[in-house]
Design an enzyme around this catalytic site. Sequence first.
Site, PDB file in Angstrom:
ATOM      1  N   HIS A 173      18.014  56.493  20.155  1.00 18.93           N
ATOM      2  CA  HIS A 173      17.789  57.421  19.033  1.00 18.93           C
ATOM      3  C   HIS A 173      17.337  58.771  19.559  1.00 18.93           C
ATOM      4  O   HIS A 173      16.968  58.908  20.726  1.00 18.93           O
ATOM      5  CB  HIS A 173      16.772  56.875  18.025  1.00 18.93           C
ATOM      6  CG  HIS A 173      15.369  56.718  18.554  1.00 18.93           C
ATOM      7  ND1 HIS A 173      14.902  55.559  19.125  1.00 18.93           N
ATOM      8  CD2 HIS A 173      14.317  57.583  18.585  1.00 18.93           C
ATOM      9  CE1 HIS A 173      13.631  55.711  19.471  1.00 18.93           C
ATOM     10  NE2 HIS A 173      13.249  56.940  19.161  1.00 18.93           N
ATOM     11  N   HIS A 190      11.994  64.009  21.263  1.00 20.98           N
ATOM     12  CA  HIS A 190      12.408  63.181  22.393  1.00 20.98           C
ATOM     13  C   HIS A 190      13.777  62.579  22.163  1.00 20.98           C
ATOM     14  O   HIS A 190      14.265  62.509  21.044  1.00 20.98           O
ATOM     15  CB  HIS A 190      11.393  62.068  22.708  1.00 20.98           C
ATOM     16  CG  HIS A 190      11.152  61.090  21.596  1.00 20.98           C
ATOM     17  ND1 HIS A 190      10.168  61.272  20.647  1.00 20.98           N
ATOM     18  CD2 HIS A 190      11.758  59.932  21.268  1.00 20.98           C
ATOM     19  CE1 HIS A 190      10.186  60.257  19.809  1.00 20.98           C
ATOM     20  NE2 HIS A 190      11.146  59.419  20.146  1.00 20.98           N
ATOM     21  N   GLU A 199      15.138  59.659  14.317  1.00 23.99           N
ATOM     22  CA  GLU A 199      13.721  59.497  14.009  1.00 23.99           C
ATOM     23  C   GLU A 199      13.179  60.873  13.639  1.00 23.99           C
ATOM     24  O   GLU A 199      13.506  61.867  14.298  1.00 23.99           O
ATOM     25  CB  GLU A 199      12.991  58.945  15.249  1.00 23.99           C
ATOM     26  CG  GLU A 199      11.501  58.779  15.065  1.00 23.99           C
ATOM     27  CD  GLU A 199      10.795  58.235  16.322  1.00 23.99           C
ATOM     28  OE1 GLU A 199      11.358  58.379  17.435  1.00 23.99           O
ATOM     29  OE2 GLU A 199       9.703  57.684  16.179  1.00 23.99           O
TER      30      GLU A 199
HETATM   31 CO    CO Z   1      11.247  57.589  19.249  1.00 21.69          CO
END
Ligand code: CO
Length: 132
Positions: free
Chosen positions: A79, A7, A128
């Site tokens: 992020h 994502h 991440e």
């Molecule tokens: Co995230």
Amino acid sequence: MIGSLNHVAIAVPDLEAAIATYRDTLGAEVGAPQDEPDHGVTVVFITLPNTKIELLYPLGENSPINRFLEKNPAGGIHHICYEVENIETARDKMLANGARVLGDIKTGAHGKPVLFLHPKDFNGTLVELEQI
Ligand code: CO
């Protein structure tokens, strides 16, 4: 080592407006807001054919998103998340290569183990890693 883009997370100053933009203007499939008190965020998942967008809105006074929005009042990319097969192996590889790992392995918004990496080691992007 990294796999698919899981994502892209976007911090937003107005959640309802952002939902309307993605749902109505862009015509995306937008989920219902979910509070994640452990992370200080309200998250809205947007499902695209090849990845997801996560809208992040501050939850609580100590939300990390508050600080981000102070610096980026219009919102912005917070992020990006890459998938990994094993989070411990990924962490060890990051450390062995001199990348700064932020905190410990935690349970992310999807209930899977995640890890954050310092933006200064990744071209200014908070990264991440999520075990899939
Ligand atoms: Co995230």
